[in-house]
Design an enzyme around this catalytic site. Structure first.
Site, mmCIF file in Angstrom:
data_model
loop_
_atom_site.group_PDB
_atom_site.id
_atom_site.type_symbol
_atom_site.label_atom_id
_atom_site.label_comp_id
_atom_site.label_asym_id
_atom_site.label_seq_id
_atom_site.Cartn_x
_atom_site.Cartn_y
_atom_site.Cartn_z
ATOM 1 N N ASP A 53 50.888 69.157 30.552
ATOM 2 C CA ASP A 53 50.790 68.038 29.838
ATOM 3 C C ASP A 53 49.626 67.353 30.328
ATOM 4 O O ASP A 53 48.801 67.848 31.072
ATOM 5 C CB ASP A 53 52.305 67.018 30.523
ATOM 6 C CG ASP A 53 52.501 66.057 29.324
ATOM 7 O OD1 ASP A 53 51.643 65.772 28.385
ATOM 8 O OD2 ASP A 53 53.528 65.228 29.531
HETATM 9 C C1 BGC Z 1 52.987 63.279 26.766
HETATM 10 C C2 BGC Z 1 53.551 64.369 25.952
HETATM 11 C C3 BGC Z 1 52.676 64.698 24.900
HETATM 12 C C4 BGC Z 1 51.212 64.538 25.264
HETATM 13 C C5 BGC Z 1 50.090 64.856 24.421
HETATM 14 C C6 BGC Z 1 51.670 62.999 27.149
HETATM 15 O O1 BGC Z 1 51.282 61.806 27.671
HETATM 16 O O2 BGC Z 1 53.963 63.193 28.002
HETATM 17 O O3 BGC Z 1 54.893 64.344 25.661
HETATM 18 O O4 BGC Z 1 52.710 65.577 24.302
HETATM 19 O O5 BGC Z 1 50.712 63.407 26.071
HETATM 20 O O6 BGC Z 1 49.625 63.553 23.565
#
Ligand code: BGC
Length: 784
Positions: free
Chosen positions: A294
């Site tokens: 993530d």
């Molecule tokens: C979130 C994810 C997301 C990623 C990319 C993160 O902060 O937890 O769910 O896909 O950002 O934007």
């Protein structure tokens, strides 16, 4: 490519009997020459790569939101030098193609990029938030929605979305419950498959297919106290029986990618969690797709206190099998040295790179790297908008309807439209709508004006936005009701009040909405409360001041026309709750499939704390598991939802009362539409294992079927269950089905239903860890 991918998607799970799908079996396609070809092609690419080329592939670069204006030179240079495997948040066909051209023509190994974006519940045509889509209990509409999202997004160059989010959510305070498939592993698993099929299509290498991403692996939804990013402590048995199930379903459906979660699970951050990422995902499940961290998840292991520094974080993530690093650059900074020092083996680095290249081959990017402008319109087409509207109707849950307030009778001609969400196009889209536009959004106000005539709608929002505490607009709002036959109050939460990092401790109506509804109540006219929100909203005393309540979630682009038509009775709301609806946020976490305790509260009347006489030594519920001031029941149970018509359930019939190994039991009930209107119902099958090797849930959803009946029409609905459908993980972490007595219900929600029971006589043959077939007796595996 087209041919090779369809032959390669692995494994395919076939579910017998659509939504009643009880028994699932897995077909492993034969290892065809085409499969070899992809692996051989990976071999030949990897053979030419230097260690720098390899590390370059593990980096995902881009911006935290859409890259606007000209492409940054630094990004172009990184691509040119082979220091990027994927780019996030570049959303424009020209820019995508320009960067791709640099990758394919100018980078050292000419490896194409994958362009990624959070396309969560629509690209331009925004569907209801995922929790709303879960309220449809309809895998078909979920598949259709994600197919539309894939078609729209891919026309802009996006070939990878970070969806579906498959975190089981049992706490409505958690802001990301809005993105979740709800609290039930069975429903979530069916929806997981639907999302994968919709996003990826039949063929991942087709230009309008995008790779899906099962996130956040794992346990993120169990954030302690419902506070986002918080630690999750989940016993392994619960992890396997509840939290991992939708992920396993997505894997079986052939999902292209997984994302490691931010949270620590039982003390170990998911991004460096060998047990999860290697032990379960790769070794047990044999997942051969790509795994991404993530956003900054790798470097944040230092903040968790699990990695000493960025080098240690890189080593821990790489050794756990995180193929690609999103946002942070610990791999870029440290992997070369880590390989030189032997802390990460070159074999492990090759494994990461192979996973990344495999995805690129599966997407057909080596053969067709560029995005072509599709023939004809694909964005916001009439068909897309019609499907989005259908999804709103299927997702809207009628929670209360006293005196048949809804649908409005013919004599309701003039309507007061009040509330901060009646005409808030951006807010009704909900969380994670990077590309949805307020200008394309149809609000309830405009839709009701069209339906009833502008002169018959008296609009006064009363509050400017959901958190508004000012009362200046109240008198105008009250005045607007004076000539009206009924009042519709559009309340709830602005989009920003749910989603990532937007947890709330108090999950009631924000701002002065309660006071405004109380003021309107004084007028003595029927009031319909339409809630638009990212979570269940606790209503307290307001519930007694309104006649009908519709939960529309954040309904997306077509919320307005769908809601207007439901109010008028052109359509009937069809949704059922995918999460338990609490009376107060302080009851959370609250979910229907809990265990019993030694002292469960029973249905005897609960007397509120204030009414317990001074000096009394116990409450009306005695020494049972409950709150003195909130009892133990939710406001509305999981699976609940009313219709404009009424359904009765009769004649529970079982074809047997004893199941022997290999047998299937059939359980049926007759459903009758006893009302005056056509309507749909979701018939639900629940089971309780009375005694287990570990305590078992008081109920578990094991099947459901959505039916449409005209007045007085009846239908017999039959569910099938096998012993394998009742399997759970025992103390030895074996997947077993115990002999013994099971209760079974067919009903309209998790708190009611016609009850039967059956017995499993002998230890049945079950699957262990989803693969081997064994006979399990009391937790021990027998030798035969
Ligand atoms: C979130 C994810 C997301 C990623 C990319 C993160 O902060 O937890 O769910 O896909 O950002 O934007």
């Amino acid at each position: 490519m087209t041919k090779s991918f369809t032959q390669n998607i692995l494994p395919i799970t076939i579910v017998a009997g659509i939504a009643i799908g009880i028994s699932a079996f897995t077909i492993h396609p034969p290892k065809t020459p085409a499969r070899k070809t992809i692996e051989q092609r990976i071999d030949s690419v990897i053979a030419k790569m230097t260690i720098d080329d390899k590390i370059g592939q593990t980096a995902q670069r881009g911006a935290s939101s859409r890259v606007k204006g000209p492409l940054p030179e630094a990004l172009k240079n990184a691509v040119r030098e082979g220091r990027a495997g994927s780019v996030i948040n570049v959303v424009d066909i020209e820019k995508v193609n320009e960067l791709q051209r640099i990758a394919v023509e100018e980078s050292p190994r000419h490896i194409p990029l994958i362009f990624a974006r959070d396309v969560i519940h629509g690209f331009k045509t925004i569907f209801p938030i995922p929790l709303g889509q879960a309220a449809t209990w309809d895998p078909e509409i979920v598949e259709q929605g994600s197919r539309i999202a894939a078609t729209e997004a891919s026309s802009n160059g996006i070939r990878w979305t970070f969806a579906p989010m498959l975190d089981i959510a049992r706490d409505a305070r958690w802001g990301r419950i809005a993105e979740s498939p709800g609290e039930d592993p069975y429903l979530a698993s069916l929806l997981a498959k639907a999302y994968v099929k919709g996003f990826q299509g039949d063929n991942l290498s087709a230009p309008n297919s995008i790779a899906a991403c099962a996130k956040h692996f794992a346990g993120y939804g169990a954030a302690e106290g419902g506070r986002d990013y918080n630690s999750a402590n989940i016993p392994e048995q619960l992890l396997r029986d509840v939290y991992l199930k939708p992920f396993a379903a997505a894997k079986d459906a052939g999902i292209g990618t997984f994302m490691a979660a931010f949270n620590d699970l039982n003390g170990v951050p998911s991004t460096g969690n060998q047990f999860l990422l290697k032990g379960i995902l790769r070794n047990e499940w044999k997942y051969d797709g790509m795994l991404v961290s993530d956003w900054n998840g790798v470097v944040e292991m230092t903040t968790h206190g699990f990695a000493r520094d960025s080098s240690d974080a890189a080593a821990k993530a790489a050794n756990a099998g995180v193929d690609m690093e999103m946002a942070s650059n610990t791999y870029e900074k440290n992997l070369k040295e880590l390989v030189a020092s032997g802390k990460v083996s070159i074999t492990q680095l090759n494994t990461l790179v192979r996973d990344i290249l495999r995805l690129k081959f599966r997407l057909g990017l080596f053969d067709n790297p560029y995005t072509e402008t599709p023939d004809g319109k694909v964005i916001l087409t009439d068909a897309n908008l019609a499907a989005a509207k259908k999804a709103v109707i299927e997702s809207t849950v009628l929670l209360k309807n006293d005196n048949i307030t809804l649908p409005f009778a013919k004599n309701v001609k003039k309507i007061a439209v009040i509330g901060p969400l009646a005409d808030a196009p951006h807010e009704q889209l909900g969380t994670w709508t990077f590309d949805g536009d307020a200008k394309d959004t149809h609000t309830p106000l405009t839709a009701m004006q069209q339906l009833y005539g502008k002169d018959n709608i008296f609009y006064a929002p009363g509050l400017n936005f959901s958190r508004d505490r000012g009362t200046d607009g109240f008198s105008k709002a009250v005045k607007a009701t004076h000539d009206a036959d009924a009042i519709v109050f559009f309340g709830g939460e602005e989009a920003i009040l749910s989603g990532e990092a937007h947890s709330r401790a108090d999950i009631g109506l924000p701002g002065a909405q309660d006071s405004l509804i109380s003021a309107l109540h004084q007028e003595g006219k029927p009031i319909v409360l339409v809630i638009m929100a990212g979570r269940p909203i606790t209503l307290g005393n307001i519930l007694n001041k309104v006649d009908a309540v519709l939960m529309a979630w954040h309904p997306g682009t077509m919320g307005g026309p769908a809601i207007a038509d439901m109010l008028a009775g052109i359509y009937t709301p069809e949704g059922r709750l995918p999460v338990t609806w609490p009376k107060t946020g302080a009851q959370e976490p609250l979910y229907y499939n809990h265990t019993n305790t030694g002292r469960p509260a029973t249905k005897q009347a609960y007397v509120a704390l204030d009414s317990i006489p001074v000096g009394a030594w116990q409450s009306s519920l005695g020494n049972t598991s409950h709150y003195l001031d909130a009892g133990y029941l939710p406001q509305y149970p999981f699976g609940y939802g009313l219709s404009y018509t009424m359904f009765d359930y009769y004649h529970l019939v079982q074809d047997k009362t004893v199941i022997n190994p290999g047998e299937t039991i059939q359980i049926s009930a007759e459903i009758v539409n006893v009302g005056e209107r056509a309507g749909t119902d979701i018939v639900q099958l629940y089971v309780q294992q009375m005694v287990g090797d570990v305590v078992r849930p008081v109920r578990e959803l094991k099947g459901f079927k959505k039916i449409s009946l005209s007045p007085r029409q009846k239908q017999m609905i039959t569910f099938k269950l096998t012993a394998a459908d009742l399997a759970y993980h025992n103390q030895q972490m074996k997947l077993v089905t115990d002999p013994g007595i099971y209760k079974v219900w067919i009903g309209r929600n998790s708190a009611e239903g016609l009850q039967g029971s059956f017995e499993i006589k002998e230890a049945p043959v079950v699957k262990e860890k989803g693969r081997k077939i064994k006979r399990i007796v009391g937790g021990k595996t027998s030798t035969n």
